[in-house]
Structure formats: C-alpha cells, structure tokens
Design a protein around this motif. Structure first.
Motif, PDB file in Angstrom:
ATOM      1  N   ASP A 315      -7.159   4.597  -7.201  1.00 47.81           N
ATOM      2  CA  ASP A 315      -6.085   5.386  -7.800  1.00 47.81           C
ATOM      3  C   ASP A 315      -5.735   4.943  -9.212  1.00 47.81           C
ATOM      4  O   ASP A 315      -5.010   5.638  -9.932  1.00 47.81           O
ATOM      5  N   SER A 335      -7.848   4.798  -1.519  1.00 48.64           N
ATOM      6  CA  SER A 335      -6.922   5.682  -2.223  1.00 48.64           C
ATOM      7  C   SER A 335      -5.813   6.149  -1.288  1.00 48.64           C
ATOM      8  O   SER A 335      -6.043   6.380  -0.105  1.00 48.64           O
ATOM      9  N   ARG A 336      -4.613   6.285  -1.847  1.00 50.73           N
ATOM     10  CA  ARG A 336      -3.524   6.936  -1.111  1.00 50.73           C
ATOM     11  C   ARG A 336      -3.125   8.242  -1.794  1.00 50.73           C
ATOM     12  O   ARG A 336      -2.092   8.821  -1.472  1.00 50.73           O
ATOM     13  N   GLU A 337      -3.958   8.684  -2.751  1.00 47.80           N
ATOM     14  CA  GLU A 337      -3.656   9.906  -3.489  1.00 47.80           C
ATOM     15  C   GLU A 337      -4.590  11.062  -3.137  1.00 47.80           C
ATOM     16  O   GLU A 337      -4.235  12.229  -3.337  1.00 47.80           O
ATOM     17  N   ASN A 339      -7.140  13.495  -0.663  1.00 48.38           N
ATOM     18  CA  ASN A 339      -7.356  13.932   0.722  1.00 48.38           C
ATOM     19  C   ASN A 339      -8.801  13.628   1.110  1.00 48.38           C
ATOM     20  O   ASN A 339      -9.596  13.136   0.302  1.00 48.38           O
ATOM     21  N   THR A 353      -3.229   8.915   4.339  1.00 47.21           N
ATOM     22  CA  THR A 353      -2.615  10.238   4.223  1.00 47.21           C
ATOM     23  C   THR A 353      -1.396  10.310   5.140  1.00 47.21           C
ATOM     24  O   THR A 353      -1.140   9.389   5.923  1.00 47.21           O
ATOM     25  N   GLU A 384       6.317   2.166  -1.100  1.00 45.04           N
ATOM     26  CA  GLU A 384       5.107   2.979  -1.004  1.00 45.04           C
ATOM     27  C   GLU A 384       3.899   2.314  -1.650  1.00 45.04           C
ATOM     28  O   GLU A 384       2.762   2.537  -1.228  1.00 45.04           O
ATOM     29  N   HIS A 385       4.131   1.508  -2.691  1.00 46.44           N
ATOM     30  CA  HIS A 385       3.015   0.834  -3.350  1.00 46.44           C
ATOM     31  C   HIS A 385       2.288  -0.108  -2.389  1.00 46.44           C
ATOM     32  O   HIS A 385       1.103  -0.420  -2.595  1.00 46.44           O
ATOM     33  N   THR A 388      -1.163   0.901  -0.727  1.00 45.24           N
ATOM     34  CA  THR A 388      -2.407   0.529  -1.415  1.00 45.24           C
ATOM     35  C   THR A 388      -2.811  -0.898  -1.067  1.00 45.24           C
ATOM     36  O   THR A 388      -3.983  -1.173  -0.769  1.00 45.24           O
ATOM     37  N   LYS A 442       5.318   0.309 -11.679  1.00 49.09           N
ATOM     38  CA  LYS A 442       5.070   0.962 -10.393  1.00 49.09           C
ATOM     39  C   LYS A 442       6.009   0.450  -9.315  1.00 49.09           C
ATOM     40  O   LYS A 442       6.556   1.215  -8.520  1.00 49.09           O
TER      41      LYS A 442
END
Length: 549
Positions: A315, A335-337, A339, A353, A384-385, A388, A442
C-alpha cells in the motif's frame, strides 16, 4: 588570604563548569552523542547555549568591581566577584525531566575527560592571569581577569563535553568492536533464523506481534523495547542470548538515521527474512527527502541473499518501488486497500478486507490471494494502521509453517506495544489512551479515530505535535490541527512555538477556540485534565517529545 580568594574564584567557576557539563550530558545522550544534532539543539535553545543568569551575574559583578576602583590591599572587588560567580554558576532548576541521564560507562568516561579538559584550561588561565596582572598587587585586575576566564570556561561547557567525547573516540571504537565481535560470536554459536524489520514507523509493533505469533511453534527472541541501533542490538544479544542455544528465531527491528546504518546492522545480523513496514516522513530532517529514506530502508532488502524472503507493505508507493526491483526471488506482499481481483492482478500474497473497528478492537478478513484460503480475525488491538502490521506478521508466520487458523488464535490475544494506543480506565472512570511513544502522519489518523469512538463525555486531545518531518513538518501539523477538530471536544497543545502550526490548523476550521489551551509542560496539561475531566470522559496523549524540545 587574597591569594586563597583568587584561587577560590577560579575554583568556583571550574566547579560551576563541571556542573553545567553534567547537565548538558543528558541532552548530548538524548541526541545520541551526535555533535551536529547537539549543536542544533543548542541553537534552538539559547538559554542552554549561554544562560542569561550567568551572563548577567558576571557582567554585573565585573561592573561593580570596576566602579569601586583599585584600593591598595583591598579584597572587596575580589569578594564581589566571588559572590557574582556563586550566583552565576548555581544550576538553574529544570522545568520537567522526562528522561534522566543514563550513567553508562561511556558517559562516565566522557564526563571525566571533559572535566579534566576544563580543569587544565582553567589552570592555565589562572596561572596566566595571576602572572600577567601582578597577582596580589593588582587584586582588582586579577580578579576581573580570572572571572572573565571563568565565565568563558563556563560558556564553553558544550565544547568541553564534546571534546571529552572526541578524545575517547579511539577507545570507544575499540570497545564497540570488541562488543560487536562478542555479539557476532553468540549469533554464530546459536545460528537462529534472523528476521529483520525496518520502516519509518511500525517496526516495534510489528516485531512484538511477530514474536508472539512465532512463539506458538518456535523458540523466538525479539530485541527488547525499541533497541534498533547497531549497539542496542549487540547489547541485547550479549546480555540475553549468551549460552542460550534454544533460540530458533531472532527478530530485530533495524532503525536508520543516516545512510549505511542498516547495512552495518545487517553485517551483524544478516537477515533471512526482511520486512519493510512503511516509508514516510518520520526523521525526514535527517535524510532530506523521502527518496533518501527509501534508499536507506532498502538496505535491508539489498542485504538479503537470493534465497531470502522479502515482505512488503504494497500500500506504500515507495515500497512498491522496492518490490519492482525484483530482489529477492521470494517476495511476499500485503495490502489492506485492494480487493481480491485487484490483488491477483498485482500478484500480491495476502490482503485484508471487510475491516471493522470498535472499542473492542479490530475485525477483518484475511485472504491468501493465491489459494483463496480465508479466515476472519479479531484482536483487541486498536488502530486501523495495525491491520497492515498484522498482515505482515501473517505473511511471515504462514511462510514459516504456522497454519492460518493458529495465527488467528494468537492474534486474538495480542496486546499493543508499550505507549502505542494503549487504553486503560482510571479509578475515577476516565479513559486514558496512551499513544505517547511517537507520532507520524498515518498513526495520528488511527489514534484520533479511536478517540472519536468514545461517544460519552468529553474527548480531550493532549499533544505537542509531530517532529523531525523536515520541510513537511508545519504542513503535517496543520493537518493534525484540522483533523483534531473532527474528533476532540477539547484540545491541549504543549509548547507554544512548537505547536503554532497545529493552532493555525484548528483556527482555520471555525473550532471553538475557548476549548483550546496551550501549556508549556506535560505536567500542566495532566493537572488540567485531572481537575476538569470526569467519569466517562476520555483523554488521548498523542506523542511525547524528548527533553530537547
């Protein structure tokens, strides 16, 4: 008698110089014994460069002694200079000490060398002054000359400190090499699999998470706290791993303040697996540009053998440039961004996801892109970080043979690293969110979102802002001010000059400025919240600057 008074005057300035050297040593240690950074701090804090009280006392004492004039056999000018010197060299009370001086062997040797240098300089000045100005026959001139040399000696305390360190450099290099050789011998005897972690931020958290996950199956050692320098890592090895042949995995974070530093760390701990968490503006002022940061962090990948494993946060755009270099052959990207379809096109390894965050922690679905294997994870860790950071750990642990289900079970029990989004409730019912270790662009977003989840009562933000972001610092701190208004009902800024960009950011939003306060110290802000917050209120401590700010 007069000769003893002259000697006492010289000795008083010398003792004052020694005390000042001792006080400054704490800041020199905080700046990692780096002279350039130490001098930059001195320029930023003029009262440390030349204390006003010492200057005023010396000047006033000299002026009075001159006005009195020279009287035969009169010791009055000398007595005045003694009183002035006593006032000048008395240590000023420090407002707030967060990190006291650590009395290491190096510090003790450095202080001794600095004290000797200052004493030799004062001895030479005393001998010169008493000889040149006739000693007892011209007490007024002799005392003024000795006081002037003493004041200069006192003002040069930073120089004596650095000189003491420089004189000992050959010996310190010898000790470091011997220490490094010992650490290398320990690792050669144990021969663990080495996992190195670097990045602008997220290193310590990822290291602690990975240690706990790998410990499910393997005897795993991780360097303690934020030991991420060459000497810090060697200290951990020599202290904790000697004669412990059970260690199968050695997990170490690798920090860099200058190019080549990670290369040197890899020389001691050559990684079999290398993780890159983030590339961002943290410590940007030391590197000059984000491209330089990327090159410095890439050293950990460059030091992997061809059969090594590189683990990357896809990401981050700078890390994608690292991936594109194609080294090593085995690359695990998370990645968490993206799909699942996007991840397949980009040849990723793991994705997260369906992420959710609440006051109970994080929930997200982890998918192995190649096989399609999935698991729903939950963890009490917030921010949320951290998804990752957890994905990076999943990639390594799964590659090392731990089933996804077992990884999920361990993740459900993880705890945040010290002072990194740690929540607790006081006896009075106030919720404390401790995110004081450091702050980055971030991480502040995640921390403020956590603050915003507390819907009952006041939501107080206490922060001195972000530092060491180079040319981006004011811009990022203004963004912090704007963002804070979305989540905090009350804001306390620590340090008027330091937080000016945050204050400007808050003003630009139309926020009620009556709910914004600025204090000089953290202690004052703590006193405010203790007096004004009640049960069900929440306070977020976002960053805590070192004493050099």
């Amino acid at each position: 008698m007069p000769s003893l008074l002259l000697l006492a005057l010289a000795a008083l300035w010398l003792v004052g110089t020694w005390l000042r050297i001792y006080q400054l040593a704490r800041f020199y240690q905080i700046e990692e014994y780096m002279s350039r950074r130490f001098f930059r701090w001195l320029r930023r804090a003029p009262r440390h460069l030349l204390p006003k009280r010492a200057l005023g006392a010396w000047f006033l004492g000299t002026a009075i002694a001159l006005v009195l004039g020279e009287a035969p056999n009169s010791a009055l000018p000398l007595l005045i200079m003694l009183v002035a010197a006593l006032f000048a060299v008395s240590p000023e009370r420090e407002q707030e000490i967060k990190k006291p001086l650590v009395h290491t062997g190096r510090v003790k040797r450095m202080l001794a060398a600095a004290a000797i240098c200052a004493a030799l300089a004062q001895g030479a000045s005393f001998a010169t002054a008493t000889k040149a100005f006739g000693g007892l026959e011209l007490l007024q001139i002799s005392s003024i000359a000795i006081a002037a040399s003493g004041f200069i000696l006192f003002s040069l305390a930073p120089i004596w400190l650095i000189l003491g360190d420089l004189i000992l450099q050959p010996y310190e290099r010898y000790r470091r090499q011997r220490y490094l050789s010992g650490a290398r011998s320990v690792l050669n005897a144990i021969q663990p699999k080495i996992i190195g972690i670097t990045g602008s931020y997220g290193k310590t958290t990822t290291k602690d998470f990975l240690r706990d996950i790998l410990s499910l199956r393997y005897r795993t050692y991780a360097t303690p706290k934020s030991y991420n320098t060459l000497m810090g890592i060697s200290l951990a090895i020599n202290r904790d791993l000697v004669d412990d042949y059970r260690t199968e995995y050695f997990v170490s974070e690798m920090g860099a303040y200058v190019p080549g530093e990670i290369d040197r760390i890899c020389g001691l701990t050559p990684p079999d697996v290398a993780i890159v968490t983030e590339i961002g503006p943290q410590h940007l002022e030391r590197f000059g540009s984000l491209e330089n940061v990327m090159r410095a962090k890439y050293e950990i990948i460059k030091n992997l053998k061809e059969d090594g494993v590189g683990v990357f946060n896809w990401d981050n755009a700078f890390i994608r440039e690292m991936i594109a270099k194609g080294h090593p052959k085995t690359q695990l990207s998370v990645s968490r961004e993206l799909n699942l379809d996007e991840a397949r096109r980009e040849n990723l390894t793991w994705i997260a996801t369906d992420t959710e965050e609440s006051l109970h922690g994080l929930r997200f679905t982890v998918t192995n892109v190649a096989s399609g294997e999935q698991a729903r994870f939950s963890t009490p860790v917030m921010g949320e970080h951290n998804i990752t950071n957890l994905l990076l750990c999943v990639a390594v642990a799964f590659h090392e043979g731990i089933p996804l289900r077992d990884i999920g079970m361990r993740i459900s029990t993880l705890k945040p690293a010290e002072s990194r989004l740690v929540r607790q409730t006081t006896a009075s019912g106030i919720t404390i969110i401790n995110d004081a270790y450091s702050a980055n662009p971030k991480g502040i977003v995640s921390a403020l979102k956590v603050l915003g989840m507390h819907k009952d009562g006041k939501r107080l933000l206490i922060t001195p802002g972000m530092i060491e972001l180079g040319d981006l610092q004011d811009q990022e701190n203004r963004k912090l001010g704007v963002l804070a208004c979305e989540y905090a009902t009350d804001i306390i800024l620590i340090g008027r000059q330091q937080t000016k960009p945050i204050f400007e950011g808050i003003q630009s939003t139309g926020y009620d400025m009556a709910r914004v306060q600025v204090y000089k110290t953290l202690a004052e802000s703590v006193a405010w919240y203790q007096q004004n917050l009640r049960a069900n209120d929440t306070v977020l401590f976002l960053n805590d600057l070192p004493d050099t700010y």
